[in-house]
Design a protein around this motif. Structure first.
Motif, PDB file in Angstrom:
ATOM      1  N   ASP A 185      -7.433  15.762  -5.300  1.00 50.73           N
ATOM      2  CA  ASP A 185      -6.861  16.036  -3.970  1.00 50.73           C
ATOM      3  C   ASP A 185      -7.951  15.959  -2.909  1.00 50.73           C
ATOM      4  N   MET A 212     -13.661   6.243  -8.659  1.00 50.48           N
ATOM      5  CA  MET A 212     -12.927   4.959  -8.753  1.00 50.48           C
ATOM      6  C   MET A 212     -11.663   4.962  -7.902  1.00 50.48           C
ATOM      7  N   MET A 213     -11.146   6.148  -7.608  1.00 51.16           N
ATOM      8  CA  MET A 213      -9.908   6.245  -6.810  1.00 51.16           C
ATOM      9  C   MET A 213     -10.002   5.485  -5.497  1.00 51.16           C
ATOM     10  N   SER A 260     -13.220  -5.972  -2.578  1.00 48.89           N
ATOM     11  CA  SER A 260     -11.938  -5.476  -2.054  1.00 48.89           C
ATOM     12  C   SER A 260     -11.210  -6.633  -1.366  1.00 48.89           C
ATOM     13  N   GLU A 262       4.012  17.248  -4.274  1.00 51.05           N
ATOM     14  CA  GLU A 262       3.695  15.843  -4.574  1.00 51.05           C
ATOM     15  C   GLU A 262       4.991  15.029  -4.640  1.00 51.05           C
ATOM     16  N   ALA A 310      -8.268  12.436  -2.211  1.00 52.79           N
ATOM     17  CA  ALA A 310      -7.065  12.008  -1.480  1.00 52.79           C
ATOM     18  C   ALA A 310      -7.187  12.377   0.002  1.00 52.79           C
ATOM     19  N   TYR A 344       4.123   5.437   8.672  1.00 51.50           N
ATOM     20  CA  TYR A 344       3.133   5.814   7.649  1.00 51.50           C
ATOM     21  C   TYR A 344       2.195   6.873   8.239  1.00 51.50           C
ATOM     22  N   SER A 353      -2.118   4.870  -8.532  1.00 49.46           N
ATOM     23  CA  SER A 353      -3.541   5.184  -8.599  1.00 49.46           C
ATOM     24  C   SER A 353      -4.033   5.317 -10.041  1.00 49.46           C
ATOM     25  N   SER A 354      -5.161   4.668 -10.298  1.00 48.40           N
ATOM     26  CA  SER A 354      -5.804   4.682 -11.618  1.00 48.40           C
ATOM     27  C   SER A 354      -6.006   6.110 -12.145  1.00 48.40           C
ATOM     28  N   HIS A 357       1.195   4.011  -2.944  1.00 48.65           N
ATOM     29  CA  HIS A 357       0.872   5.405  -2.624  1.00 48.65           C
ATOM     30  C   HIS A 357       2.025   6.321  -3.076  1.00 48.65           C
ATOM     31  N   GLN A 402       0.826  -1.223   0.000  1.00 50.21           N
ATOM     32  CA  GLN A 402       0.000   0.000   0.000  1.00 50.21           C
ATOM     33  C   GLN A 402       0.856   1.267   0.000  1.00 50.21           C
TER      34      GLN A 402
HETATM   35  N1  BYC Z   1      -5.883   2.545  -8.538  1.00 47.76           N
HETATM   36  O1  BYC Z   1      -8.386  -4.773  -1.927  1.00 47.76           O
HETATM   37  P1  BYC Z   1      -8.404  -3.366  -2.381  1.00 47.76           P
HETATM   38  C1  BYC Z   1      -2.649  11.733  -4.553  1.00 47.76           C
HETATM   39  C2  BYC Z   1      -5.997  -2.046  -6.341  1.00 47.76           C
HETATM   40  S1  BYC Z   1      -1.978  10.151  -4.672  1.00 47.76           S
HETATM   41  C3  BYC Z   1      -5.085   1.487  -8.752  1.00 47.76           C
HETATM   42  O2  BYC Z   1      -9.572  -2.541  -2.018  1.00 47.76           O
HETATM   43  P2  BYC Z   1      -6.675  -1.792  -0.657  1.00 47.76           P
HETATM   44  C4  BYC Z   1      -2.221  12.794  -5.459  1.00 47.76           C
HETATM   45  C5  BYC Z   1      -5.365  -2.404  -5.011  1.00 47.76           C
HETATM   46  O3  BYC Z   1      -4.060  -1.883  -4.927  1.00 47.76           O
HETATM   47  C6  BYC Z   1      -3.238   9.187  -3.904  1.00 47.76           C
HETATM   48  N2  BYC Z   1      -5.207   0.331  -8.058  1.00 47.76           N
HETATM   49  O4  BYC Z   1      -7.028  -2.667  -1.947  1.00 47.76           O
HETATM   50  C7  BYC Z   1      -0.979  12.773  -6.038  1.00 47.76           C
HETATM   51  C8  BYC Z   1      -5.435  -3.910  -5.063  1.00 47.76           C
HETATM   52  O5  BYC Z   1      -4.447  -4.416  -5.968  1.00 47.76           O
HETATM   53  P3  BYC Z   1      -3.189  -5.342  -5.471  1.00 47.76           P
HETATM   54  C9  BYC Z   1      -3.035   7.726  -3.912  1.00 47.76           C
HETATM   55  C10 BYC Z   1      -6.174   0.284  -7.141  1.00 47.76           C
HETATM   56  O6  BYC Z   1      -5.218  -1.548  -0.679  1.00 47.76           O
HETATM   57  C11 BYC Z   1      -0.622  13.746  -6.968  1.00 47.76           C
HETATM   58  C12 BYC Z   1      -6.761  -4.155  -5.754  1.00 47.76           C
HETATM   59  O7  BYC Z   1      -7.058  -2.988  -6.492  1.00 47.76           O
HETATM   60  N3  BYC Z   1      -3.682   7.268  -2.681  1.00 47.76           N
HETATM   61  O8  BYC Z   1      -3.485  11.886  -3.764  1.00 47.76           O
HETATM   62  O9  BYC Z   1      -7.268  -2.402   0.564  1.00 47.76           O
HETATM   63  C13 BYC Z   1      -1.524  14.765  -7.322  1.00 47.76           C
HETATM   64  C14 BYC Z   1      -7.887  -4.456  -4.782  1.00 47.76           C
HETATM   65  O10 BYC Z   1      -8.231  -3.317  -3.980  1.00 47.76           O
HETATM   66  C15 BYC Z   1      -7.018   1.351  -6.860  1.00 47.76           C
HETATM   67  C16 BYC Z   1      -3.304   6.171  -2.025  1.00 47.76           C
HETATM   68  O11 BYC Z   1      -2.485   5.422  -2.485  1.00 47.76           O
HETATM   69  C17 BYC Z   1      -6.853   2.528  -7.605  1.00 47.76           C
HETATM   70  N4  BYC Z   1      -7.630   3.606  -7.457  1.00 47.76           N
HETATM   71  O12 BYC Z   1      -7.465  -0.417  -0.905  1.00 47.76           O
HETATM   72  C18 BYC Z   1      -2.768  14.786  -6.710  1.00 47.76           C
HETATM   73  C19 BYC Z   1      -3.950   5.979  -0.667  1.00 47.76           C
HETATM   74  N5  BYC Z   1      -7.865   0.983  -5.886  1.00 47.76           N
HETATM   75  O13 BYC Z   1      -2.271  -4.449  -4.680  1.00 47.76           O
HETATM   76  C20 BYC Z   1      -3.126  13.830  -5.759  1.00 47.76           C
HETATM   77  C21 BYC Z   1      -3.446   4.774   0.063  1.00 47.76           C
HETATM   78  C22 BYC Z   1      -7.575  -0.268  -5.573  1.00 47.76           C
HETATM   79  O14 BYC Z   1      -3.757  -6.458  -4.666  1.00 47.76           O
HETATM   80  N6  BYC Z   1      -4.051   3.564  -0.390  1.00 47.76           N
HETATM   81  N7  BYC Z   1      -6.568  -0.713  -6.326  1.00 47.76           N
HETATM   82  O15 BYC Z   1      -2.554  -5.803  -6.770  1.00 47.76           O
HETATM   83  C23 BYC Z   1      -5.260   3.113   0.042  1.00 47.76           C
HETATM   84  O16 BYC Z   1      -5.947   3.744   0.821  1.00 47.76           O
HETATM   85  C24 BYC Z   1      -5.703   1.763  -0.443  1.00 47.76           C
HETATM   86  O17 BYC Z   1      -4.590   1.076  -0.946  1.00 47.76           O
HETATM   87  C25 BYC Z   1      -6.828   1.844  -1.524  1.00 47.76           C
HETATM   88  C26 BYC Z   1      -7.143   0.399  -2.013  1.00 47.76           C
HETATM   89  C27 BYC Z   1      -8.092   2.434  -0.932  1.00 47.76           C
HETATM   90  C28 BYC Z   1      -6.390   2.665  -2.734  1.00 47.76           C
END
Ligand code: BYC
Length: 346
Positions: free
Chosen positions: A147, A214-215, A223, A93, A150, A165, A126-127, A59, A55
């Motif tokens: 944002d 979708m983010m 999930s 960023e 985010a 983290y 992120s997608s 990120h 994660q």
């Molecule tokens: N895009 O079991 P799930 C920003 C994947 S940057 C791609 O629900 P989890 C910013 C997921 O990884 C913000 N993949 O997973 C920067 C998993 O695949 P793997 C980025 C996605 O981890 C510049 C699979 O789908 N934020 O703000 O429990 C300019 C199953 O999902 C996505 C973060 O990274 C997606 N959207 O929950 C402006 C926040 N969604 O790894 C702005 C931290 C899901 O099994 N991350 N997947 O192959 C999190 O909070 C969590 O990891 C998530 C997903 C909510 C994203």
């Protein structure tokens, strides 16, 4: 209270390894349940470590790739002030990516390895960053919606059970708030401007609304990691809960701008006190994750090019560090630096 005690808890009283493992896991979960922070040297289950590496590195990659869609507008921002603000935002960023790579390194994986995975196309990010920014209004929409999403997702991460983290997220969230405000300010100016400017704001909302929803990740039922990450208090809310909070928060902001959320089924549910949105196209999300979004290839190519062009900086840093350490390595490092320089400018 921290959890160093996990490593030394009466192992000698336990008969076999499975018993030791079980006891450690129970103690670990008890610390999590008591809202203690887990620190890098504490005992932790392998799966907890792997989940965090996955994660936090995803990120970090998202922050770095996320510089590209807006970076595209730095040279074309409509005024000097907007340009200065946008440079600061994009630079933030990059800083977020750096903190997050450092937080991942505390889990025993190197930044080089993580960056390698991104550049080889093996790591997710992120997608949302696989969509294009054809107009200035897209920069506004990213700040406001991306944002904004985010912040919704990341404020709870300030209470994540893993200390490094959680602490990194505090500063990141403060900066994201400024980013959200600057995006909303751009949208406000455009929507109070000429009909053409207002239309530009509307078109950008049309492009970014669904990808922003979708983010938050797949619906809770799909999930894979959600339940376990909630139990470990890495996540504090499910994907659907955060998505709903975002919709409830954002729809009135669109109304204030006087632009329309592109969802004919969007409605207010007074009994639940929530906006109900129409179905999300999860097929599109899956295609983007598979590398088939509008800009996936372009984004990776830009990162690979930037990595190559920055090689001389990394080499120079290594050479400088070796020189300062006074080791025998400086000559070798300098030779490497010179060779790379010659290759680049040959
Ligand atoms: N895009 O079991 P799930 C920003 C994947 S940057 C791609 O629900 P989890 C910013 C997921 O990884 C913000 N993949 O997973 C920067 C998993 O695949 P793997 C980025 C996605 O981890 C510049 C699979 O789908 N934020 O703000 O429990 C300019 C199953 O999902 C996505 C973060 O990274 C997606 N959207 O929950 C402006 C926040 N969604 O790894 C702005 C931290 C899901 O099994 N991350 N997947 O192959 C999190 O909070 C969590 O990891 C998530 C997903 C909510 C994203």
């Amino acid at each position: 209270m921290y959890t160093q005690g996990l490593d030394s808890l009466g192992k000698d009283c336990l008969r076999d390894e499975a018993q030791v493992g079980g006891a450690l896991e129970r103690r670990f979960q008890a610390h999590i349940d008591a809202e203690d922070k887990i620190e890098p040297k504490d005992w932790m289950p392998d799966a907890y470590r792997r989940t965090l590496v996955r994660q936090i590195s995803q990120h970090a990659h998202s922050e770095i790739v996320g510089m590209l869609p807006e970076g595209n507008w730095i040279t074309r921002a409509p005024s000097l002030l907007r340009k200065a603000i946008l440079i600061a935002k994009v630079q933030d960023e990059g800083g977020h990516g750096a903190y997050l790579y450092s937080a991942t390194e505390t889990l025993g994986v190197s930044r080089d390895e993580l960056v390698g995975q991104l550049l080889e196309g093996k790591a997710k990010y992120s997608s949302i960053f696989n969509y294009p920014t054809p107009t200035w209004a897209d920069v506004g929409a990213i700040g406001w919606l991306v944002d904004g999403a985010a912040i919704m997702n990341q404020i709870p991460l300030c209470r994540c059970s893993y200390g490094p983290y959680a602490r990194a997220m505090v500063r990141i969230c403060k900066e994201e708030s400024f980013h959200q405000r600057q995006g909303y300010d751009i949208m406000l100016r455009l929507s109070r401007g000429t009909p053409a400017q207002k239309d530009m704001a509307q078109q950008a909302l049309n492009r970014w609304w669904w990808p922003s929803l979708m983010m938050f990740g797949p619906p809770d039922a799909d999930s894979k990691h959600g339940v376990q990450s909630m139990r470990w208090k890495i996540k504090r809310f499910t994907n659907d809960e955060l998505r709903q909070k975002f919709v409830d928060f954002t729809v009135p902001q669109a109304e204030f701008l006087g632009i329309r959320v592109p969802d004919p089924q969007l409605s207010w549910d007074p009994a639940a006190g929530h906006y109900r949105h129409g179905p999300i196209d999860w097929n599109e999300f899956e295609q983007v994750l598979k590398g088939n979004g509008p800009c996936n290839r372009e984004r990776l190519e830009a990162r690979r090019r930037a990595h190559e062009e920055g090689r001389w900086v990394r080499d120079a840093a290594v050479a400088w560090a070796a020189k300062r350490a006074g080791s025998a390595a400086p000559r070798a490092a300098l030779t490497l630096l010179r060779r790379n320089h010659e290759r680049r400018y040959a």
